[in-house]
Scaffold this active site. Structure first.
Site, PDB file in Angstrom:
ATOM      1  CD  GLU A  64      -2.961  -1.297   2.199  1.00  0.00           C
ATOM      2  OE1 GLU A  64      -2.861  -0.550   3.199  1.00  0.00           O
ATOM      3  OE2 GLU A  64      -3.904  -2.092   2.022  1.00  0.00           O
ATOM      4  CD  GLU A  75      -4.957 -11.119  -5.524  1.00  0.00           C
ATOM      5  OE1 GLU A  75      -4.411 -10.055  -5.151  1.00  0.00           O
ATOM      6  OE2 GLU A  75      -6.039 -11.518  -5.080  1.00  0.00           O
ATOM      7  CB  CYS A 112      -9.944  -6.974  -6.711  1.00  0.00           C
ATOM      8  SG  CYS A 112      -8.527  -6.336  -7.619  1.00  0.00           S
ATOM      9  CB  CYS A 115      -6.217  -9.148  -9.272  1.00  0.00           C
ATOM     10  SG  CYS A 115      -5.264  -8.007  -8.248  1.00  0.00           S
TER      11      CYS A 115
HETATM   12  N1  THU Z   1      -6.182  -6.558  -2.142  1.00  0.00           N
HETATM   13  C1  THU Z   1      -5.390  -7.499  -2.724  1.00  0.00           C
HETATM   14  O1  THU Z   1      -4.185  -7.554  -2.467  1.00  0.00           O
HETATM   15  N2  THU Z   1      -5.974  -8.354  -3.587  1.00  0.00           N
HETATM   16  C2  THU Z   1      -7.277  -8.356  -3.934  1.00  0.00           C
HETATM   17  O2  THU Z   1      -7.676  -9.073  -4.826  1.00  0.00           O
HETATM   18  C3  THU Z   1      -8.220  -7.503  -3.200  1.00  0.00           C
HETATM   19  C4  THU Z   1      -7.606  -6.428  -2.390  1.00  0.00           C
HETATM   20  C5  THU Z   1      -5.567  -5.600  -1.239  1.00  0.00           C
HETATM   21  C6  THU Z   1      -5.553  -4.178  -1.758  1.00  0.00           C
HETATM   22  C7  THU Z   1      -5.468  -3.391  -0.485  1.00  0.00           C
HETATM   23  O3  THU Z   1      -4.108  -3.306  -0.098  1.00  0.00           O
HETATM   24  C8  THU Z   1      -6.208  -4.251   0.534  1.00  0.00           C
HETATM   25  O4  THU Z   1      -6.266  -5.551  -0.020  1.00  0.00           O
HETATM   26  C9  THU Z   1      -7.615  -3.760   0.854  1.00  0.00           C
HETATM   27  O5  THU Z   1      -8.360  -3.596  -0.305  1.00  0.00           O
END
Ligand code: THU
Length: 161
Positions: A64, A75, A112, A115
């Site tokens: 982040e 991912e 998500c 991804c």
């Molecule tokens: N996040 C992922 O790493 N992968 C996903 O498929 C969904 C969300 C992360 C992004 C962010 O750092 C945190 O999860 C909250 O959304």
């Protein structure tokens, strides 16, 4: 008017011990990777492990940023690293585990939309399916045999021609 229906098949394992051995190993690597996530803003950590056709395993975690949109999901961190380091090696399987910091999560967390799109690109490029296993931090594991099961009607390079 015509109506089209789209069907996806999702498999569910009650427990890790039900998964094939190579998947158990991959999930262990995803859990390890999750520990290395940098998620001070969402406190939601995600780990991904990718098994390549040369038997290498590439891992990634979400990273982040104070400027929120600059962060990246686990991912995509992992798959772009795989693409950068092993550009000509097929991707076989992706394992994902995810959950909030400080508690166990039994809800299987799918990748998500962004991804899914990123993974779909590699599936199309290599012309062989990429299996995706996803879970919380414990409990049931869900699986699709190809990324496109999670992203029907996907946009791909065919539309650019
Ligand atoms: N996040 C992922 O790493 N992968 C996903 O498929 C969904 C969300 C992360 C992004 C962010 O750092 C945190 O999860 C909250 O959304």
């Amino acid at each position: 008017m015509k109506e089209y229906q789209i069907k996806s098949t999702i498999y569910e394992f009650d427990d890790l011990s039900e998964c094939p051995e190579y998947v158990q190993l991959l999930i262990a690597k995803a859990k390890e990777a999750r520990e290395k996530a940098y998620a001070p803003y969402s406190n939601f950590k995600v780990g991904t492990a990718i098994l390549l056709a040369n038997n290498e395993i590439v891992t990634g975690s979400n990273q982040e940023n104070a400027s929120y949109p600059s962060g990246l999901c686990a991912e995509r961190t992992a798959i772009y690293y795989a693409g950068a380091k092993y550009p000509n090696v097929n991707i076989k399987t992706i394992a994902i585990c995810a959950g909030p910091v400080g508690k166990e999560n039994t809800k299987a967390v799918p990748p998500c939309g962004a991804c899914r799109q990123a993974i779909a690109e590699y599936e199309q490029k290599q012309k062989t399916p990429i299996e995706v296993y996803f879970m919380g931090t414990k409990g049931k594991i869900k699986m699709v045999k190809a990324l496109l099961e999670l992203l029907p009607l996907s946009f791909d390079k065919g539309f650019l021609e």
